[in-house]
Design an enzyme around this catalytic site. Structure first.
Site, PDB file in Angstrom:
ATOM      1  N   HIS A   1       2.609   3.426  -8.941  1.00 57.58           N
ATOM      2  CA  HIS A   1       2.345   2.016  -9.274  1.00 57.58           C
ATOM      3  C   HIS A   1       3.519   1.431 -10.053  1.00 57.58           C
ATOM      4  O   HIS A   1       3.915   0.290  -9.826  1.00 57.58           O
ATOM      5  CB  HIS A   1       1.060   1.889 -10.086  1.00 57.58           C
TER       6      HIS A   1
ATOM      7  N   LEU B   1      10.908 -20.461  -4.681  1.00 57.95           N
ATOM      8  CA  LEU B   1       9.919 -19.630  -3.997  1.00 57.95           C
ATOM      9  C   LEU B   1       8.551 -19.693  -4.700  1.00 57.95           C
ATOM     10  O   LEU B   1       8.492 -19.721  -5.929  1.00 57.95           O
ATOM     11  CB  LEU B   1      10.416 -18.170  -3.975  1.00 57.95           C
TER      12      LEU B   1
ATOM     13  N   ASP C   1       0.833  -1.208   0.000  1.00 63.51           N
ATOM     14  CA  ASP C   1       0.000   0.000   0.000  1.00 63.51           C
ATOM     15  C   ASP C   1       0.868   1.259   0.000  1.00 63.51           C
ATOM     16  O   ASP C   1       1.999   1.250   0.477  1.00 63.51           O
ATOM     17  CB  ASP C   1      -0.908  -0.021   1.242  1.00 63.51           C
TER      18      ASP C   1
HETATM   19  C1  IPE Z   1      -5.502  -2.717  -0.304  1.00 60.91           C
HETATM   20  O1  IPE Z   1      -5.147  -1.392  -0.435  1.00 60.91           O
HETATM   21  C2  IPE Z   1      -5.477  -3.401  -1.648  1.00 60.91           C
HETATM   22  C3  IPE Z   1      -4.154  -3.598  -2.236  1.00 60.91           C
HETATM   23  C4  IPE Z   1      -3.016  -3.314  -1.658  1.00 60.91           C
HETATM   24  C5  IPE Z   1      -4.148  -4.197  -3.544  1.00 60.91           C
HETATM   25  P1  IPE Z   1      -6.242  -0.235  -0.602  1.00 60.91           P
HETATM   26  O2  IPE Z   1      -5.479   1.031  -0.747  1.00 60.91           O
HETATM   27  O3  IPE Z   1      -7.183  -0.591  -1.696  1.00 60.91           O
HETATM   28  O4  IPE Z   1      -7.002  -0.320   0.782  1.00 60.91           O
HETATM   29  P2  IPE Z   1      -7.924   0.751   1.523  1.00 60.91           P
HETATM   30  O5  IPE Z   1      -8.993   1.150   0.561  1.00 60.91           O
HETATM   31  O6  IPE Z   1      -7.054   1.910   1.898  1.00 60.91           O
HETATM   32  O7  IPE Z   1      -8.438   0.038   2.739  1.00 60.91           O
HETATM   33  C1  IPE Z   2      -1.449   0.288  -3.451  1.00 65.20           C
HETATM   34  O1  IPE Z   2      -1.278   1.657  -3.470  1.00 65.20           O
HETATM   35  C2  IPE Z   2      -1.750  -0.279  -4.820  1.00 65.20           C
HETATM   36  C3  IPE Z   2      -3.154  -0.718  -4.997  1.00 65.20           C
HETATM   37  C4  IPE Z   2      -4.083  -0.702  -4.090  1.00 65.20           C
HETATM   38  C5  IPE Z   2      -3.525  -1.214  -6.297  1.00 65.20           C
HETATM   39  P1  IPE Z   2      -2.511   2.668  -3.469  1.00 65.20           P
HETATM   40  O2  IPE Z   2      -2.882   2.936  -4.891  1.00 65.20           O
HETATM   41  O3  IPE Z   2      -3.598   2.187  -2.603  1.00 65.20           O
HETATM   42  O4  IPE Z   2      -1.838   3.966  -2.847  1.00 65.20           O
HETATM   43  P2  IPE Z   2      -2.450   4.941  -1.768  1.00 65.20           P
HETATM   44  O5  IPE Z   2      -2.952   4.106  -0.641  1.00 65.20           O
HETATM   45  O6  IPE Z   2      -3.536   5.698  -2.454  1.00 65.20           O
HETATM   46  O7  IPE Z   2      -1.303   5.811  -1.366  1.00 65.20           O
HETATM   47 MG    MG Z   3      -4.063   2.391  -0.652  1.00 64.13          MG
END
Ligand code: IPE
Ligand code: IPE
Ligand code: MG
Length: 251
Positions: free
Chosen positions: A42, A136, A25
């Site tokens: 990303h 792995l 995240d």
């Molecule tokens: C969880 O992250 C999903 C992934 C890492 C793929 P999100 O960014 O979607 O989660 P919330 O919405 O903050 O809980």
């Molecule tokens: C995690 O990073 C990737 C996915 C959930 C696909 P985020 O896109 O959720 O990044 P933040 O949480 O908005 O910083």
């Molecule tokens: Mg996120």
């Protein structure tokens, strides 16, 4: 991915968690902090995946599960979803051969039905090509939601009951777990979430019953071997009791 196996001085030999699951995240916030578009976060996140797989393999972790796209992430703007799908496609096209060469076995969990057919094919190809690898195991949670996974399992059990093949009293935790997406894999010993958020966001709700949770402030694109080792050191301080009175090693 040619790599020299360098033993890590920082890592005690035992107990290294057998299965580490990661909620990757913070890509968007990493980019925003630099005045960049979210997609750049990303992109850099994919590099962190490469680093993490290499480091995990060096450390001796057997299974790494990464949360790459949740069942709820469809709520994001279409443009971001398109970019994430493009990155997944590119990751499989560019990295699959290297992963295969490194003896990595790729597994996918999550709902496959309803996916773009090309993505579905790529996911199948990744699993098929690496099926016999015994290094792995990299489990990619894609279009994954834990509640949905448990509902799919419950539906399969209900079908068996309706067909008269199973009695409701036969249903227990082991039987339900057999219908989860990767029933042969052990539960994660350690779940790491990056970016400072402290929640599971519908990730591995069944399998995390006795996982150790480690939350790190690092945004996912900055995650590296050092962050992974620090999380493992924290795991190694934990006492896992599994409901009993005596600490047990989970792996
Ligand atoms: C969880 O992250 C999903 C992934 C890492 C793929 P999100 O960014 O979607 O989660 P919330 O919405 O903050 O809980
Ligand atoms: C995690 O990073 C990737 C996915 C959930 C696909 P985020 O896109 O959720 O990044 P933040 O949480 O908005 O910083
Ligand atoms: Mg996120």
């Amino acid at each position: 991915m040619t790599e020299v196996k360098v033993p890590s001085d920082a890592m005690p030999a035992m107990p290294v968690p057998r299965h580490v699951a990661i909620i990757m995240d913070g890509n968007g916030r990493w980019a925003a902090a630099r005045g960049l578009p979210r997609v750049e976060g990303h992109r850099r996140g994919v590099e962190a995946v490469r680093r993490t797989v290499r480091a995990a393999s060096d450390i001796g972790i057997q299974i790494v599960t990464i949360f790459s796209f949740s069942a709820e992430n469809w709520a994001r703007p279409a443009s971001e979803i398109g970019e994430l799908m493009g990155l997944l496609r590119r990751f499989i096209r560019n990295d699959l051969a290297d992963l295969h060469k490194s003896n990595v076995r790729v597994r996918i969990i999550g709902e496959r039905e309803g996916l773009d057919p090309e993505i579905g094919r790529l996911l199948n190809d990744a699993e098929e090509l690496t099926r016999d690898n015994d290094g792995l195991t990299l489990v990619v949670a894609f279009n994954y939601g834990a509640r949905q996974e448990i509902v799919r399992a419950a539906r399969r059990l209900a079908e068996q009951v309706a067909a008269g093949a199973l009695s409701p009293s036969d249903i227990d935790t082991d039987r339900l777990a057999r219908f989860l997406d990767a029933p042969d894999l052990p539960d994660p010993d350690l779940i790491i979430r990056t970016s400072g958020e402290q929640r599971l966001s519908n990730f591995l709700l069944w399998q995390s019953a006795y996982s150790e949770l480690v939350f790190v402030p690092t945004y996912w694109p900055d995650f590296d071997r050092g962050t992974l080792e620090a999380a493992i050191r924290e795991y190694q301080q934990r006492e896992r009791r599994f409901g009993g009175l005596v600490a047990k090693t989970g792996s």
